[in-house]
Design an enzyme around this catalytic site. Structure first.
Site, PDB file in Angstrom:
ATOM      1  N   ASP A  51       0.833  -1.208   0.000  1.00 19.86           N
ATOM      2  CA  ASP A  51       0.000   0.000   0.000  1.00 19.86           C
ATOM      3  C   ASP A  51       0.866   1.257   0.000  1.00 19.86           C
ATOM      4  O   ASP A  51       0.793   2.085   0.896  1.00 19.86           O
ATOM      5  CB  ASP A  51      -0.947  -0.030   1.212  1.00 19.86           C
ATOM      6  CG  ASP A  51      -1.799  -1.280   1.242  1.00 19.86           C
ATOM      7  OD1 ASP A  51      -2.934  -1.235   0.762  1.00 19.86           O
ATOM      8  OD2 ASP A  51      -1.309  -2.327   1.728  1.00 19.86           O
ATOM      9  N   ASP A  84      -1.652  -2.813  -3.980  1.00 23.61           N
ATOM     10  CA  ASP A  84      -1.976  -1.384  -3.993  1.00 23.61           C
ATOM     11  C   ASP A  84      -0.681  -0.624  -4.237  1.00 23.61           C
ATOM     12  O   ASP A  84      -0.189   0.149  -3.413  1.00 23.61           O
ATOM     13  CB  ASP A  84      -2.679  -0.946  -2.714  1.00 23.61           C
ATOM     14  CG  ASP A  84      -4.186  -1.177  -2.777  1.00 23.61           C
ATOM     15  OD1 ASP A  84      -4.669  -1.758  -3.773  1.00 23.61           O
ATOM     16  OD2 ASP A  84      -4.887  -0.796  -1.820  1.00 23.61           O
ATOM     17  N   TYR A  87      -1.648   4.471  -6.289  1.00 25.01           N
ATOM     18  CA  TYR A  87      -2.903   5.123  -5.907  1.00 25.01           C
ATOM     19  C   TYR A  87      -3.205   6.283  -6.840  1.00 25.01           C
ATOM     20  O   TYR A  87      -2.299   6.842  -7.458  1.00 25.01           O
ATOM     21  CB  TYR A  87      -2.797   5.642  -4.464  1.00 25.01           C
ATOM     22  CG  TYR A  87      -2.876   4.555  -3.433  1.00 25.01           C
ATOM     23  CD1 TYR A  87      -4.110   4.070  -2.983  1.00 25.01           C
ATOM     24  CD2 TYR A  87      -1.726   3.989  -2.913  1.00 25.01           C
ATOM     25  CE1 TYR A  87      -4.181   3.062  -2.038  1.00 25.01           C
ATOM     26  CE2 TYR A  87      -1.796   2.977  -1.969  1.00 25.01           C
ATOM     27  CZ  TYR A  87      -3.024   2.520  -1.535  1.00 25.01           C
ATOM     28  OH  TYR A  87      -3.094   1.518  -0.602  1.00 25.01           O
ATOM     29  N   ASN A 122      -6.644  -3.997  -4.818  1.00 20.90           N
ATOM     30  CA  ASN A 122      -7.912  -3.515  -5.365  1.00 20.90           C
ATOM     31  C   ASN A 122      -7.761  -2.160  -6.050  1.00 20.90           C
ATOM     32  O   ASN A 122      -8.418  -1.883  -7.060  1.00 20.90           O
ATOM     33  CB  ASN A 122      -8.984  -3.444  -4.270  1.00 20.90           C
ATOM     34  CG  ASN A 122      -8.561  -2.637  -3.066  1.00 20.90           C
ATOM     35  OD1 ASN A 122      -7.584  -2.972  -2.396  1.00 20.90           O
ATOM     36  ND2 ASN A 122      -9.282  -1.566  -2.765  1.00 20.90           N
ATOM     37  N   HIS A 216      -3.040  -9.584  -1.456  1.00 18.22           N
ATOM     38  CA  HIS A 216      -3.278  -8.208  -1.019  1.00 18.22           C
ATOM     39  C   HIS A 216      -4.245  -8.133   0.153  1.00 18.22           C
ATOM     40  O   HIS A 216      -3.997  -7.425   1.139  1.00 18.22           O
ATOM     41  CB  HIS A 216      -3.823  -7.358  -2.165  1.00 18.22           C
ATOM     42  CG  HIS A 216      -4.161  -5.958  -1.739  1.00 18.22           C
ATOM     43  ND1 HIS A 216      -3.204  -5.063  -1.296  1.00 18.22           N
ATOM     44  CD2 HIS A 216      -5.357  -5.308  -1.626  1.00 18.22           C
ATOM     45  CE1 HIS A 216      -3.787  -3.925  -0.957  1.00 18.22           C
ATOM     46  NE2 HIS A 216      -5.090  -4.048  -1.146  1.00 18.22           N
ATOM     47  N   HIS A 225     -10.340  -2.378   7.352  1.00 26.20           N
ATOM     48  CA  HIS A 225     -11.137  -3.280   6.517  1.00 26.20           C
ATOM     49  C   HIS A 225     -11.580  -4.519   7.282  1.00 26.20           C
ATOM     50  O   HIS A 225     -12.598  -5.121   6.951  1.00 26.20           O
ATOM     51  CB  HIS A 225     -10.339  -3.707   5.285  1.00 26.20           C
ATOM     52  CG  HIS A 225     -10.082  -2.590   4.318  1.00 26.20           C
ATOM     53  ND1 HIS A 225     -11.083  -1.943   3.640  1.00 26.20           N
ATOM     54  CD2 HIS A 225      -8.921  -2.002   3.914  1.00 26.20           C
ATOM     55  CE1 HIS A 225     -10.570  -1.013   2.858  1.00 26.20           C
ATOM     56  NE2 HIS A 225      -9.256  -1.027   3.004  1.00 26.20           N
ATOM     57  N   HIS A 251      -3.515  -4.210   2.303  1.00 26.43           N
ATOM     58  CA  HIS A 251      -4.913  -3.771   2.311  1.00 26.43           C
ATOM     59  C   HIS A 251      -5.242  -2.903   3.515  1.00 26.43           C
ATOM     60  O   HIS A 251      -5.662  -1.755   3.342  1.00 26.43           O
ATOM     61  CB  HIS A 251      -5.855  -4.968   2.221  1.00 26.43           C
ATOM     62  CG  HIS A 251      -7.249  -4.612   1.802  1.00 26.43           C
ATOM     63  ND1 HIS A 251      -7.520  -3.753   0.758  1.00 26.43           N
ATOM     64  CD2 HIS A 251      -8.463  -5.002   2.284  1.00 26.43           C
ATOM     65  CE1 HIS A 251      -8.837  -3.635   0.613  1.00 26.43           C
ATOM     66  NE2 HIS A 251      -9.429  -4.379   1.516  1.00 26.43           N
ATOM     67  N   ASP A 252      -5.101  -3.410   4.732  1.00 26.75           N
ATOM     68  CA  ASP A 252      -5.222  -2.530   5.896  1.00 26.75           C
ATOM     69  C   ASP A 252      -3.922  -1.760   6.049  1.00 26.75           C
ATOM     70  O   ASP A 252      -2.833  -2.349   6.059  1.00 26.75           O
ATOM     71  CB  ASP A 252      -5.534  -3.339   7.162  1.00 26.75           C
ATOM     72  CG  ASP A 252      -7.023  -3.499   7.381  1.00 26.75           C
ATOM     73  OD1 ASP A 252      -7.798  -2.696   6.813  1.00 26.75           O
ATOM     74  OD2 ASP A 252      -7.430  -4.407   8.120  1.00 26.75           O
ATOM     75  N   HIS A 253      -4.051  -0.432   6.179  1.00 25.60           N
ATOM     76  CA  HIS A 253      -2.880   0.445   6.181  1.00 25.60           C
ATOM     77  C   HIS A 253      -2.273   0.494   7.579  1.00 25.60           C
ATOM     78  O   HIS A 253      -2.360   1.499   8.294  1.00 25.60           O
ATOM     79  CB  HIS A 253      -3.260   1.846   5.698  1.00 25.60           C
ATOM     80  CG  HIS A 253      -3.736   1.862   4.279  1.00 25.60           C
ATOM     81  ND1 HIS A 253      -4.035   3.024   3.595  1.00 25.60           N
ATOM     82  CD2 HIS A 253      -3.945   0.850   3.391  1.00 25.60           C
ATOM     83  CE1 HIS A 253      -4.417   2.729   2.364  1.00 25.60           C
ATOM     84  NE2 HIS A 253      -4.386   1.414   2.224  1.00 25.60           N
TER      85      HIS A 253
END
Length: 335
Positions: A51, A84, A87, A122, A216, A225, A251-253
């Site tokens: 991410d 990710d 962005y 995603n 991811h 999430h 996915h979770d930052h």
């Protein structure tokens, strides 16, 4: 924001309880296989980041700098990206300047000039997916290797990179304002079914000392999430049946380490490459949650035949959490 796990949890928190082998060989299942043996006989040393692609903003440049320092110290073999990568909406095409701004010109340290083994997230699916998969990007920067799903053979460990975004039904049924590039994925059920079969087959036939799956999306997570129910239902039984040691995701930052009491699998989140979500954490079983850090950072892994050492770092290089995973799961503990 930091705290330690003893008998209670306070929210929001940080909870602490070489050269790439260019030969692609046929896989034992349908997944492409790459070989990347360790430079040193005793261990395979890697960094894990997720991410991240924000053109240096949200502390991406700070994280990149510390990765370079740690990468040199460990003399890493390669980097894993948990997705990710760009962005907010992936790449627009193979000539998108974001590839230079967020990757080539960002991770410039000599120690990071190693292969980056990368999966899609995603946000990447909101752009031109084929651009990220294109060999043209590897011509622009030889470090780049991105595929939907593949196997990385590191001799003592095999990493199974799995394209997780198509597993999440919500992206198809309720995409909201977002547009996703599903070319190559539809029909979804057939794609997911075949991928599950290929992953199960590859894991079952693997003779590697360690087996780790990279994707991811979260499976178990106390972050924004949270857990991904689609993956818990479809993938966890396969992980359990094939004695997978760890599932590594973004996915979770945040930075996060959960050990599932039911199956002993380590669920490891390295999604702190840039923008983080301070204070966004859900309650979790204290005996399972070994780390939750709601800031930016990354992770290192040093894997030997008997032990996998993991270390989490913040954006300034501070060590947040260390853990030693033994092949005898009853021995795993803090370093």
């Amino acid at each position: 924001m930091a705290s330690s796990l003893n008998q209670r949890m306070v929210f929001p928190v940080m909870v602490v309880v070489g050269m790439f082998c260019l030969l692609v060989t046929p896989s034992i299942a349908e997944l492409p296989r790459f070989k990347h043996p360790p430079k040193k006989q005793q261990s395979l040393n890697i960094l894990v980041l997720g991410d991240w692609g924000r053109k240096g903003t949200y502390n991406q440049s700070l994280v990149a700098n510390q990765m370079g320092i740690v990468g040199e110290k460990l003399d890493i073999d390669f980097v894993i990206s948990t997705g990710d990568n760009f962005y907010e909406n992936g790449l627009k095409g193979v000539d998108d300047p974001a590839f230079y701004q967020s990757f080539i010109h960002m991770y410039t340290a000599p120690s990071l000039q190693k292969t980056w083994y990368t999966v899609l997230g995603n946000h990447d699916y909101r752009g031109d997916v084929e651009a990220q998969l294109s060999p043209i990007l590897k011509q622009k920067d030889s470090r780049w290797l991105c595929m939907r799903s593949f196997i990385l053979d590191g001799e003592i460990v095999e990493f199974f990179f799995v394209d997780m975004t198509p597993f999440v039904e919500e992206y198809f049924t309720d995409p909201g304002e977002h547009t996703y590039d599903w070319e190559g994925v539809l029909p979804r059920l057939a794609y997911v079914s075949k991928l599950l079969k290929d992953v199960d087959s590859a894991l079952a036939q693997s003779k590697a000392k360690w087996k780790m799956v990279v994707g991811h999306h979260t499976i178990n997570s106390a972050g924004h999430h949270g857990s991904t129910e689609d993956l818990k239902q479809l993938l966890v039984p396969i992980l359990e049946a094939n004695n997978v040691d760890a599932y590594i995701n973004g996915h979770d930052h945040c930075l996060q380490h959960i050990i599932d009491n039911n199956n002993g699998i380590h669920f490891i989140t390295s999604g702190g490459g840039s923008k983080a979500w301070s204070g966004d954490v859900k309650p979790w079983k204290l005996e399972e949650l070994k780390l939750y850090y709601d800031g930016q950072g990354f992770m290192s892994m040093q894997i030997t035949k008997s032990t996998a050492y993991i270390i989490f770092y913040d954006a300034f290089g501070k060590v947040l959490h260390t853990w030693s995973i033994s092949k005898d799961r009853n021995v795993a503990a803090w370093i």
